[in-house]
Write a protein that holds these residues in place. Sequence first.
Motif, PDB file in Angstrom:
ATOM      1  N   ARG A   1       0.951  -1.228   0.006  1.00  0.00           N
ATOM      2  CA  ARG A   1       0.092   0.095   0.114  1.00  0.00           C
ATOM      3  C   ARG A   1       1.074   1.288   0.103  1.00  0.00           C
TER       4      ARG A   1
ATOM      5  N   GLU B   1       0.280   3.678  -3.120  1.00  0.00           N
ATOM      6  CA  GLU B   1      -0.840   4.418  -3.031  1.00  0.00           C
ATOM      7  C   GLU B   1      -0.729   5.544  -2.242  1.00  0.00           C
TER       8      GLU B   1
ATOM      9  N   GLN C   1     -10.929   8.116  -8.509  1.00  0.00           N
ATOM     10  CA  GLN C   1     -10.993   6.929  -8.106  1.00  0.00           C
ATOM     11  C   GLN C   1     -12.243   6.537  -7.899  1.00  0.00           C
TER      12      GLN C   1
ATOM     13  N   ALA D   1      -4.484  -0.949  -6.842  1.00  0.00           N
ATOM     14  CA  ALA D   1      -4.574  -0.370  -7.996  1.00  0.00           C
ATOM     15  C   ALA D   1      -4.156  -1.282  -9.039  1.00  0.00           C
TER      16      ALA D   1
ATOM     17  N   ARG E   1      -5.721   0.736 -12.776  1.00  0.00           N
ATOM     18  CA  ARG E   1      -6.513   1.403 -11.695  1.00  0.00           C
ATOM     19  C   ARG E   1      -7.582   0.781 -11.305  1.00  0.00           C
TER      20      ARG E   1
ATOM     21  N   THR F   1      -8.777   0.251  -8.466  1.00  0.00           N
ATOM     22  CA  THR F   1      -9.621   0.941  -7.270  1.00  0.00           C
ATOM     23  C   THR F   1     -10.761   1.823  -7.862  1.00  0.00           C
TER      24      THR F   1
END
Length: 719
Positions: free
Chosen positions: A112, A115, A135, A447, A633, A635
């Motif tokens: 993480r 991000e 997002q 992601a 991406r 997310t």
Amino acid sequence: MATPTRTRPQPQPEIGTGHRPDLLGLAALAVLPLLLAGAGLDVVPGGPFGWDVLFVLAGFLVTALLLGEWHRAGQVTLTAFYARCARRLLPTAVLVLAASVLLVLTCLPRSRWPEAGWDLLAAGLGVLNWRLAAQDAGVPVAPDATTGLLAQHWALGVGAQFLVFWPVLLAGVAVWAVRRDGRDPRRPLLYAAGLLVAGSLGWAVLGASPGAPAFFGTHTRAWEPALGAGLALLALRPVALPRWVAAVLGWGGLVAIAVAVLAFRPGPGAAGSAALLPALGAAAVILSRTGRTGTAGGGRPVEILASRPVRAAGQLCYGLYLWYWPLLAAAHARFGELPAVAGLAVLGGAVLLAALTRRHVETPLRTGLPAWSPAETLRIAALVPAAVMVGGLLLQLGVWPPRQVPPPSGTAAPVTVSPSPSAPAPARGAAVLRGSPSNDPAGAPVARVRSISPKPADAGADLPEVYRHNCFSGGPDGPARACVYGDRNSAFTVALAGDSHAASWVPALRGVAEAKGWRLITYLRPGCPFLDLPVADAATGRPDAACAKWYANVRAELTGPERPALLLTTGHRYPPSAGGRTLTGRAAENALVEGMRRTWAGLVADRVRTVVLRDTPVPGIDVPKCVSKNPERLTRCAPSRRTALAAGAGTAQAEAVRRLDDVPLIDLNGAICPTSRCAPVIGGVLVYRDARHLTASYAQSLSPRLGSALERVVGQSAP
């Protein structure tokens, strides 16, 4: 840059002097529900409406500062104004950003860090709101194990962007008005504020930017600070308010804010019409103490907000707002889901840090550096984006694979040992989640992933076997078509009845039946719930006769001589029909719950042991299509858990079984959407094959969890 004028505003002591202690109390009133909601307390479902109060308040204060300088000097020097704001706002923000980096390194897994690095960069540049909008993030109400540590900076981004363009706009309008005909620029300034309110609010209400862009976008939020700015401009020509009118405004504003916070929950329209109540409430409170002399009444509400303890809380609001979220998010990431008591304890730590920050950082840097000129202050402030860029890049570098060092000359190269054929296969799908999957980082949206199975293009074909075996009932007579799996000669029979959502569980249930030697029989009909409830035909709105016949036929099979030992049922949400019309709203919900309760209680009365599988979350987006468009991406394809759960029938099912002691509810949604946003891929497996059905691959990975749940339900009644 300065704004020359030929007129000065009439003396108004409360504009630009900061002599509005009640506004500190209003800030405390706005931040408190945000803190309580962040700690996980459901007493403030509308906690995020505190942002609307803060936006209105920020617009008023920024404009009041500008008008105060205009009153004192007859012009506005933008460099001095921005330097003053930077000295007031940046020290605490930079300190919290630096502390957040440490929390990322110590509390978040390395996967993480990238991000978090992008969040750090966006927060430092004041554009995190646009990153969250891109997002398609959900409303950041309460942190969990997967939430970004800087999500609360989205509101600071909106405020910073308003702080940049609004003074320039004011200055431009004032210069234009004075140079055009030498007239007083106050009316054109009010027109500018009014146009900004109308345009931004219209954009938000009409839904030109739906979903996350509407909630996080500056274009749909600008009307709130512009409303506060308009109040500051109106205060240049104050109207003496009778004391009772001021009191009504003050009390009415407080009640409006309280109702919004306590009675409503923010949804897709939270930046538009839903925000009107708290925003207008804040405006009423501000207006209640704007009199011709600057001290006109306000009555008891203003006195309460200006009292010493409330004012002291307001002085800590800025630092407390910055500290509370990263501390809560880090605690969730480090220790898992926090009980409310632990959340309140973390808030206590945030209060302590806010007090220390105010005493040792904010106050000294704001008042103890008189030698810095505005230009020097702004030059130093410009280093902040550079510093956070370095921090963000370091977090990116933290996940690079280590460089392979070649072995020294004369030594053998390292040998890579391939796993033997007997080595267990790596866990896939829901198998990567821990036993209690709530807030498990392994189920959090990321992601990108190394591989996805099935491929998004093939997801539509990843169907349960009942589709290949033609196990669905059809036709107007609704026959009770059945398919049999597992041990056909077993003395223990499990039946599954329902619609296509029930069919999605066949791979998991078939795995359980085969492992335990059970006989599994399915009764399925797409578009029809297995309920004693008239559901509306999509074309006519009248009761669907075919669904009613199918339910009656299947029920007759289940209650006949060869009734199963156990019945599992589930289904999607369908609109009930009554009196020849389709029910909606609360009436529909009540009818659905009552129909479920009536059906299941009747089956139990007929000696059919009934278990309800809670309906799966409904993402509301075509997940495979979204994943195909956003492979780097993912997310963007992770809808809000709260929204996905609300779209299904799960809440109605839970309410229906609440008074049915003999009907257990099996809820495996924690292993389908473990975090506040539903990941499209978990354990390398695509979770959904469309906008609301599980892939057969992911359903199959849920088989061990379903088996354990059924063991607890069945007890000793199965062989």
